[in-house]
Design a protein around this motif. Sequence first.
Motif, PDB file in Angstrom:
ATOM      1  N   GLU A 178      70.900  47.003  64.938  1.00  0.00           N
ATOM      2  CA  GLU A 178      70.700  47.436  66.321  1.00  0.00           C
ATOM      3  C   GLU A 178      71.943  47.188  67.178  1.00  0.00           C
ATOM      4  OE1 GLU A 178      68.166  49.117  67.637  1.00  0.00           O
ATOM      5  OE2 GLU A 178      67.264  49.209  65.629  1.00  0.00           O
ATOM      6  N   LEU A 317      57.793  48.939  66.390  1.00  0.00           N
ATOM      7  CA  LEU A 317      58.956  48.144  66.793  1.00  0.00           C
ATOM      8  C   LEU A 317      60.203  48.614  66.057  1.00  0.00           C
ATOM      9  CD1 LEU A 317      57.462  44.522  66.862  1.00  0.00           C
ATOM     10  CD2 LEU A 317      57.431  46.282  68.635  1.00  0.00           C
ATOM     11  N   ASN A 318      61.359  48.378  66.666  1.00  0.00           N
ATOM     12  CA  ASN A 318      62.619  48.705  66.000  1.00  0.00           C
ATOM     13  C   ASN A 318      63.059  47.536  65.125  1.00  0.00           C
ATOM     14  OD1 ASN A 318      64.011  46.761  67.597  1.00  0.00           O
ATOM     15  ND2 ASN A 318      64.437  48.270  69.187  1.00  0.00           N
ATOM     16  N   GLN A 320      65.496  45.308  65.246  1.00  0.00           N
ATOM     17  CA  GLN A 320      65.768  44.015  65.877  1.00  0.00           C
ATOM     18  C   GLN A 320      64.483  43.348  66.358  1.00  0.00           C
ATOM     19  OE1 GLN A 320      68.865  44.105  68.799  1.00  0.00           O
ATOM     20  NE2 GLN A 320      68.585  41.969  69.414  1.00  0.00           N
ATOM     21  N   GLN A 321      63.553  44.108  66.880  1.00  0.00           N
ATOM     22  CA  GLN A 321      62.286  43.535  67.334  1.00  0.00           C
ATOM     23  C   GLN A 321      61.482  42.976  66.161  1.00  0.00           C
ATOM     24  OE1 GLN A 321      60.968  47.149  69.275  1.00  0.00           O
ATOM     25  NE2 GLN A 321      61.280  46.278  71.319  1.00  0.00           N
ATOM     26  N   SER A 324      63.118  39.694  65.183  1.00  0.00           N
ATOM     27  CA  SER A 324      62.854  38.644  66.161  1.00  0.00           C
ATOM     28  C   SER A 324      61.443  38.084  66.010  1.00  0.00           C
ATOM     29  CB  SER A 324      63.031  39.197  67.581  1.00  0.00           C
ATOM     30  OG  SER A 324      64.363  39.646  67.776  1.00  0.00           O
ATOM     31  N   THR A 325      60.509  38.928  65.624  1.00  0.00           N
ATOM     32  CA  THR A 325      59.135  38.459  65.404  1.00  0.00           C
ATOM     33  C   THR A 325      59.041  37.601  64.144  1.00  0.00           C
ATOM     34  OG1 THR A 325      58.295  40.476  66.462  1.00  0.00           O
ATOM     35  CG2 THR A 325      56.750  39.212  65.104  1.00  0.00           C
ATOM     36  N   GLN A 375      50.403  41.239  68.809  1.00  0.00           N
ATOM     37  CA  GLN A 375      51.813  41.130  69.146  1.00  0.00           C
ATOM     38  C   GLN A 375      52.340  39.766  68.681  1.00  0.00           C
ATOM     39  OE1 GLN A 375      52.854  42.850  73.094  1.00  0.00           O
ATOM     40  NE2 GLN A 375      50.636  42.959  73.427  1.00  0.00           N
TER      41      GLN A 375
END
Length: 533
Positions: A178, A317-318, A320-321, A324-325, A375
């Motif tokens: 990203e 989500l992309n 990077q998301q 991060s999760t 989420q």
Amino acid sequence: MSSTAATLDMTPAVEPPPITAGISKRTLVGFVAMVFGMFMAILDIQIVASSLRQIQAGVAASADEIVWVQTSYLIAEVVMIPLSGYLTRLLSTRVLFTVAALGFTITSMLCAQSSSLEELVLWRTLQGFIGGGMIPTVFATSFTAFPPARRAPVTVVIGLVATLGPTVGPTLGGFLTEQFSWHWLFMINLLPGLAVAAIVWTCIDIDKPNVSLLKGIDLPGIALMALFLASLDYVIEEGAREQWFQDETIRDFALLALIAGIGFFWRVLTYEKAIVDLSALRNVNFAMGSIYGFIIGIGLYGSVYMLPLYLGQVRGLNAQQIGSTMVVTGICQFLSSPIAGVLSSKMDVRKVLAIGFTLLATSFYISVPVTADWQFDQLLVPQMIRGVGLMFCIIPITSLAMGTLPAHQVPNASGLFNLMRNLGGAFGLAGINTLITERMAQHGRVLYDWIDPTRPEVQNFLSGVGARVADATGADPATAGLPVLAATIQKQVTVMTFSDLFLAMGVVFTLALLTLPFVKRPVMRGAADLGGH
């Protein structure tokens, strides 16, 4: 003599790895570099997991073709891992690891420069094959270069790296893709790879090459092993996508795996200088540790595979998301590793394993009620429990498998142990993909049968949504709601399928937990016990 000592003396003697007076700072620095090299090789298995869509666009590949960016690496690595024991004895740890680190670095650069799928798959295959030599070499070195009294913290570090690499891979890969581009998934290896090669060449000198092994080298055994493992891994990786034995190519490779496997095991059992020594499997601790390593491979690679799928397909989500999760699991692995290491050295490893299996099963069971709205907050606790559970499994399993082997068996046994973990991951992914295909079809049939256009609820939904879509787009109100209804059903089908997957993974680790009472307590001899020998 104390009763404890008497008990130990009455047990069947197992030749321990040699005790050294200590380890020099130079060797320690070299070993740290080796561990980092192993981390790079394991990281690259999953670093592409959250970035496949971007790579697909970059090399103009289809959705079915792009999976070979991951599959080719795994197949090649699986072939190399059992060869590492022989190559370590032939070349020495220093030469093998340096060559592997340099080769891994060069092929990483070539991967980054690829402009077509065929080119990228070629370099990924070589990258996985060469990099695969680093992984078992580190495991073997930890048991041959360190005295038993200093082995526990080393095992903790290696266990952490072995489990952290696949978990961190999608996180780091998503960030790099990203923020920069997918090429940086491979370019990030260049400077560290060169540094690792230089440090290992300079600092590691723990054994000598044995070029006499070239005399009578088992070339047929190497060929049979490569055919067997590559064909088996191909069937496992691609079977679910190609409807298993309904596909002619899958049937052909399955037959090839069967024939080559029979030939390989016949060669191993009859040839004096067989390329792989299976005698370590006579050690009950090693055999059980390898089986549990297979099971951990299912949980480790399976969980890292499932969560990005859910976050991408359901949550949208992309890269990077997604990364991060997923970083939560890695953080919890890191924080829990010292605790797992201390408990593994102080307690019966079966009890530590019981804690680990229980935590892993729990982490999947509490994920079963997953919905399309989950989420980061809802996924936080399951990921935390899973991270701790992985560390409470891999560290005692490594000690169980490798801790009582004689020194001459360690290099080869390390390859077998790591091979079992990778095969567990491959079988786990195949099982997950098969479940996805079958459960998606089953849930789809149920939901589409339930959506009867004559039902008032369905008519109200279509008219209400159709009117809103028509106002926004000018479409026909009578049909505008149909795509929305289809998308809603598909999302629910996907969520229900992931719920089934979480349940299945929980059952796997529950069954593993139930086998522990049948495992004998291993006699792990420490420095104090061996001092008089």
